[in-house]
Design a protein around this motif. Structure first.
Motif, PDB file in Angstrom:
ATOM      1  N   GLN A 122      -5.550  -0.740   1.357  1.00 41.15           N
ATOM      2  CA  GLN A 122      -5.246  -0.764  -0.076  1.00 41.15           C
ATOM      3  C   GLN A 122      -3.770  -0.491  -0.358  1.00 41.15           C
ATOM      4  OE1 GLN A 122      -7.546  -1.653  -2.570  1.00 41.15           O
ATOM      5  NE2 GLN A 122      -8.626  -2.280  -0.739  1.00 41.15           N
TER       6      GLN A 122
ATOM      7  N   THR B 219      -4.253   3.263  -5.631  1.00 44.37           N
ATOM      8  CA  THR B 219      -4.779   3.511  -6.971  1.00 44.37           C
ATOM      9  C   THR B 219      -6.045   4.371  -6.903  1.00 44.37           C
ATOM     10  OG1 THR B 219      -6.183   1.547  -6.902  1.00 44.37           O
ATOM     11  CG2 THR B 219      -3.923   1.253  -7.744  1.00 44.37           C
ATOM     12  N   ASP B 220      -6.478   4.841  -8.043  1.00 46.95           N
ATOM     13  CA  ASP B 220      -7.746   5.580  -8.103  1.00 46.95           C
ATOM     14  C   ASP B 220      -8.904   4.692  -7.652  1.00 46.95           C
ATOM     15  OD1 ASP B 220      -6.482   7.845  -9.021  1.00 46.95           O
ATOM     16  OD2 ASP B 220      -7.025   7.533 -11.127  1.00 46.95           O
ATOM     17  N   ARG B 221      -8.842   3.433  -8.002  1.00 47.62           N
ATOM     18  CA  ARG B 221      -9.886   2.489  -7.594  1.00 47.62           C
ATOM     19  C   ARG B 221      -9.923   2.362  -6.071  1.00 47.62           C
ATOM     20  NH1 ARG B 221     -10.342  -3.336  -6.938  1.00 47.62           N
ATOM     21  NH2 ARG B 221     -12.431  -3.983  -7.546  1.00 47.62           N
TER      22      ARG B 221
ATOM     23  N   ARG C 149       1.064   3.328  -4.548  1.00 49.69           N
ATOM     24  CA  ARG C 149       0.492   2.248  -3.736  1.00 49.69           C
ATOM     25  C   ARG C 149      -1.011   2.368  -3.538  1.00 49.69           C
ATOM     26  NH1 ARG C 149       4.110   2.208   1.347  1.00 49.69           N
ATOM     27  NH2 ARG C 149       2.699   0.544   1.952  1.00 49.69           N
TER      28      ARG C 149
ATOM     29  N   THR D  30      -3.400  12.049  -3.023  1.00 46.99           N
ATOM     30  CA  THR D  30      -2.207  11.252  -2.754  1.00 46.99           C
ATOM     31  C   THR D  30      -0.994  11.944  -3.343  1.00 46.99           C
ATOM     32  OG1 THR D  30      -2.578   9.966  -4.762  1.00 46.99           O
ATOM     33  CG2 THR D  30      -3.425   9.035  -2.720  1.00 46.99           C
TER      34      THR D  30
ATOM     35  N   ALA E  75       0.809   7.601  -4.377  1.00 44.30           N
ATOM     36  CA  ALA E  75      -0.016   7.227  -5.539  1.00 44.30           C
ATOM     37  C   ALA E  75       0.450   5.921  -6.170  1.00 44.30           C
ATOM     38  CB  ALA E  75      -0.016   8.345  -6.566  1.00 44.30           C
TER      39      ALA E  75
END
Length: 154
Positions: A144, A110-112, A108, A101, A106
């Protein structure tokens, strides 16, 4: 050999990890997706971009020895769009999925959210459906990210 990894015993007694055969569509041995599948993927990407305001890109192919560096290079190749871009890279032969990202994206995604997209990609790719893997990954990332705020009232 890793736990849970299937193995096959060679006649000489050597144990090698089992690797399923991969093949492309009939008539397109050098292309993993046919024209219709590419059109559908393009429509999904276009829809994700309209809804989120982010730029989405998908890569399907070998990512080399340093898959993360290759994915970062592909993302950087998006030029001025890179900060608001999301790259989903899938290398089925290597069994690797990378999500990159940009700095704006990034905020908007997330890593999750990226991990959730990777799980969806792996699930579809494990069934051998590479088109569905990329589509599910892009849709998950777009979901997401959420919708682009209406700026007409600003």
């Amino acid at each position: 050999m890793a736990p849970g990894e299937l193995a096959r015993i060679e006649p000489a007694g050597q144990v090698e990890p089992w690797k399923p055969a991969t093949c492309g569509p009939t008539g397109f041995a050098d292309l993993p997706l046919d024209n219709k599948e590419l059109e559908i993927l393009d429509e999904v990407i276009d829809g994700a971009e309209r809804v989120t305001g982010l730029r989405f890109s998908a890569y399907l192919g070998d990512l080399g020895a340093d898959s993360r560096a290759t994915a970062l290079g592909l993302h950087a190749g998006l030029g001025s769009d890179a900060p608001s871009a999301v790259l989903l890279a899938l290398s089925p032969g290597q069994r690797i999925v990378e999500v990159v990202t940009g700095t704006v994206a990034a905020l908007r995604i997330t890593d999750r959210a990226a991990r959730l997209a990777v799980l969806n990609v792996v699930s579809s790719a494990g069934n051998g459906d590479l088109q569905a893997a990329l589509i599910n990954g892009i849709r998950t990332l777009a979901d997401q990210a959420g919708t682009l705020p209406d700026r007409s009232s600003w």
